[in-house]
Design a protein around this motif. Sequence first.
Motif, PDB file in Angstrom:
ATOM      1  N   ALA A   9      -1.489  -6.641  -7.048  1.00 12.86           N
ATOM      2  CA  ALA A   9      -0.874  -5.676  -5.501  1.00 12.86           C
ATOM      3  C   ALA A   9      -1.402  -4.683  -6.071  1.00 12.86           C
ATOM      4  CB  ALA A   9      -0.028  -6.311  -4.881  1.00 12.86           C
ATOM      5  N   TYR A  10      -0.417  -4.040  -7.247  1.00 14.12           N
ATOM      6  CA  TYR A  10      -0.805  -2.689  -7.837  1.00 14.12           C
ATOM      7  C   TYR A  10      -1.656  -2.238  -8.175  1.00 14.12           C
ATOM      8  CZ  TYR A  10       0.966   1.613 -10.767  1.00 14.12           C
ATOM      9  OH  TYR A  10       0.853   2.106 -11.424  1.00 14.12           O
ATOM     10  N   ALA A  14      -8.667   0.575  -6.020  1.00 15.39           N
ATOM     11  CA  ALA A  14      -9.731   1.536  -5.417  1.00 15.39           C
ATOM     12  C   ALA A  14      -8.932   3.151  -5.158  1.00 15.39           C
ATOM     13  CB  ALA A  14      -8.955   0.983  -3.711  1.00 15.39           C
ATOM     14  N   ASP A  15      -8.098   3.239  -4.792  1.00 22.06           N
ATOM     15  CA  ASP A  15      -7.669   4.799  -4.979  1.00 22.06           C
ATOM     16  C   ASP A  15      -8.356   5.540  -5.717  1.00 22.06           C
ATOM     17  OD1 ASP A  15      -6.484   4.092  -2.797  1.00 22.06           O
ATOM     18  OD2 ASP A  15      -4.255   4.522  -4.007  1.00 22.06           O
ATOM     19  N   ASN A  49      -0.664   8.724 -10.719  1.00 24.43           N
ATOM     20  CA  ASN A  49      -1.513   6.916  -9.785  1.00 24.43           C
ATOM     21  C   ASN A  49      -0.910   6.421 -10.952  1.00 24.43           C
ATOM     22  OD1 ASN A  49      -3.056   8.633 -12.142  1.00 24.43           O
ATOM     23  ND2 ASN A  49      -4.461   7.887 -11.073  1.00 24.43           N
ATOM     24  N   ARG A  71      -5.072  -3.385  -7.716  1.00 23.22           N
ATOM     25  CA  ARG A  71      -6.299  -3.319  -6.290  1.00 23.22           C
ATOM     26  C   ARG A  71      -5.933  -2.019  -5.269  1.00 23.22           C
ATOM     27  NH1 ARG A  71      -3.760  -7.333  -3.429  1.00 23.22           N
ATOM     28  NH2 ARG A  71      -4.276  -8.898  -4.817  1.00 23.22           N
ATOM     29  N   THR A  72      -4.888  -1.815  -5.149  1.00 21.34           N
ATOM     30  CA  THR A  72      -4.558  -0.873  -4.661  1.00 21.34           C
ATOM     31  C   THR A  72      -4.795   0.753  -5.681  1.00 21.34           C
ATOM     32  OG1 THR A  72      -3.147  -1.255  -3.033  1.00 21.34           O
ATOM     33  CG2 THR A  72      -3.092   1.287  -3.421  1.00 21.34           C
ATOM     34  N   LYS A  73      -4.489   0.590  -6.786  1.00 20.05           N
ATOM     35  CA  LYS A  73      -4.551   1.888  -7.671  1.00 20.05           C
ATOM     36  C   LYS A  73      -6.155   2.079  -7.796  1.00 20.05           C
ATOM     37  CE  LYS A  73      -0.291   3.015  -8.273  1.00 20.05           C
ATOM     38  NZ  LYS A  73       0.441   4.744  -7.570  1.00 20.05           N
ATOM     39  N   ASN A 105      -5.295  11.695  -7.034  1.00 19.88           N
ATOM     40  CA  ASN A 105      -4.799  10.825  -6.759  1.00 19.88           C
ATOM     41  C   ASN A 105      -3.460  10.828  -7.592  1.00 19.88           C
ATOM     42  OD1 ASN A 105      -7.348   9.036  -7.910  1.00 19.88           O
ATOM     43  ND2 ASN A 105      -6.327   8.261  -5.352  1.00 19.88           N
TER      44      ASN A 105
END
Length: 891
Positions: A188-189, A195-196, A175, A191-193, A171
Amino acid sequence: MPYEKHHVRLIELMDRLLDVLERNPGFRSFHLDGQTIVLDDYLEVRPERRDQVMRYVAEGRLSTGPWYILQDEFLTSGEANLRNLLIGHRDAARYGAVTKIGYFPDSFGNIGQAPQILKQAGMATAVFGRGVKPTGFNNAVAESAHYESPYSEMVWRSPDGSEVLGILFANWYHNGMEIPTDPEQAAAYWRTKLADVERYASTRHLLFMNGCDHQPVQLDVPLALETAAKLYPELTFIHSNFADYAEAVASSVPEDLTVVQGELRSQRTDGWGTLVNTASARVYIKQENDRIQTLLENVAEPLATFAAMAGTSYPHHLFVHAWKILMQNHPHDSICGCSVDEVHREMMTRFAKSRHLAEALATQSAEAIAARADTSAFSDYAGARPFVAFNTSGWMRNGTIEIELEIARAPLGEDFAAVRAGLAAISAVGRVIDPSGNPVVSRTEDLGVRFGYELPDDRFRQPYWARVIRIVMQADHVPALGYGAYAWIPTDEAEAEPQGSLFIDGRTMENDRLRVTVADDGTLTLTDKENGRTYGGLCEYENVGDIGNEYMFKQPEGEVPLTTKGLPAQIRAAEDLPFRATLEFRHEWEIPGSADALLEEEREAMVPFPVRKAQRSAERVPFVVTTRVTLEKGSETVQVSVSFDNTARDHRLRVLVPTGIETDRHYADSIFEIPERPNVPAPEWTNPSYCHHQQSFAGVDNEEEGFLVANRGLNEYEVLRDGRNTIAVTLLRAVGELGDWGVFPTPEAQCPGRHTAEFALIPYRGAKARSGAAARASQYKVPWTVRQTDVHEGKLPSRHAFLAWEGDSLALTAVKVNENTGDLMFRWYNMSRSESRLTAVLQAVTGEGEWYESNVLEEVLSERQPGAAGIGRIEREVRPSEIVTLGFRTK
């Protein structure tokens, strides 16, 4: 930006970082990008903060090393990679601690021997950002089931079998940057990070890198992690460091990790994001780098080691200084030629400084040895002017040497005319002999009277006038890592002009190994007499447009390459000596002056280079190419020099060497290995170009025949899929923009002006003889060192080898002295995938001594065999692709 503009930002960043470490114990650590030069550059301006820096390094809150700089691994030599590691370890230890992580965050591909180097240096983990799928350009994550590793963790194995835990920044290394402290934004930050990262992680330990290029320190990281912990109470957020993180991952990786072998160069991608064409951006800096690396590691260090063996002191401090200045040009965005013009202008100044140091060190050492070599055999010849020729390569050598020799001097005085007349009256007629009095075939040129000076150690400067001659001669069987003495002696009558020629006619040269014929269009036909093979159409030049940038080559769509095939060349014999012949030919060519106007529009609009539609302009400009082809007596190598004045823009020039050898693989010189590479790319590859990195050579062979093209600072090649396995070597690539994430014009990357490129053609008898051809290619780069001396007795003989060694398929890469112990250090690597046996005999060592096993950090690992009476002998089995470092300690 230029260095000092970035330097200002570095000072500000470090000031803020030290302040936050001082006032906030919760800010636990900061990784100084794996390189100690960050602290050198900071403390140059802020020396008053040294104690504070050292305190935080000792506490583990600042991590530095293991490198001095973050180098490009493929464009710097094997020894340069190791000096980077040695100096990085040395300086990090002086600051307080070494971070023992193999850190390659943004290298444009990773060398295959990195795991072996890291293991020898006591590192078990490597972290890297490129080279392994699923990542592409700027580490864009691909959607594919054909990943080289399904995890960001893998086992990385060198060709010798050494393994480390490899961790890919799947990533990227930014990342975890700019972590929000606001709960809603943080939710929000994360949640995405999360998962990546979970997508690739093989363990429950997830890596987030809080920083990036040009990124300020995030001072509120502790608060941001407190917010994250409240949002995700089931997770533990740790402001960690690489050592702790690597230990945690290593203790919990699954057993089914993929093993990735050797080089990591993103070969299982579409081919547009490998960044390999940085190997041909600003070729002039690669050439200068190659020249100085060779001077340091193959000339100055061996000569200084020989001088130390003969009783002088080894100038460690000056060598470290020279290497540091050179390595300041080795970061990947510097040596790769992918920066703004100001950066590369400053590089040329650093290159000059490092070169001047290397030349001074080589001269001092050569003169010290020459002063100890016995030249008393020439005392029977009145007016004898001895000189010593040094072979600092790892193999015995024949070849042509040149020296400008002073045969008479007069002190600098006011009556210049009288002094000049007196010197001019001295006869310059003479001949060259060896210590046994045997004549040596040579040619002498009278250069007249010149000004010269000495700067003695014990008195004021000594200016003088000197009568000077130039001698060109054949030196035979000069021992590896040794020298031979000769002398010019005056004679009553002029010697007859040396007889013999390597010319058969005005188009053909021949020695006992090779025959070379030039055709009307300048292409060469080369016959290898040893195996009876003939290779035709060699050294045709190809020119195409380049609408890419410093990172990437992109040929205009549908363009038909221009070549010199069929273009008449003006051919002449430029040199005709009994031991050396040179053919010169000149092509008066015309090529498009630039790309068309569309390219500038596409650059300004940041149109991605793979989809650009620009073509070349209709305007033509002269492009005159002058080629000199040289063959020496007894040589198995044809030397080629190409000169041209580049008045065009947006183009690429290559030399084409069709081998006609049937095979589906080829090989190239890389870092402590000669990797084999497929001639056809992987199915995923869509880039029409399939270029690769090389160090000293690239070649093609099968069981019956082989052909290798050696080079001096030409780091990009391609084996064409043309049915002839043509080796195409890039001589120039001219582009007008940096590329990457913005609009950065780089007019100097168009490389206007005069250029000279040098390469060599080496045929050989198939794959089993590859190592011998590789040795000739390596030796081709190493210049002779020749120094004048006087007639004197000496403790060293008139002809001598300081180290005699043998080993099929072995290459000697280092001859130096250990900075801490004063021990002699020697390094080899096995070029083949078969076991070899090394035998080394050290000579001219004062007193008894003993060999010991060492590693790339020059540490003592185990004692080996004792030497006796000044002579040390060692025998050792060398595993396939193994890097071997041996030390010798005198008692």
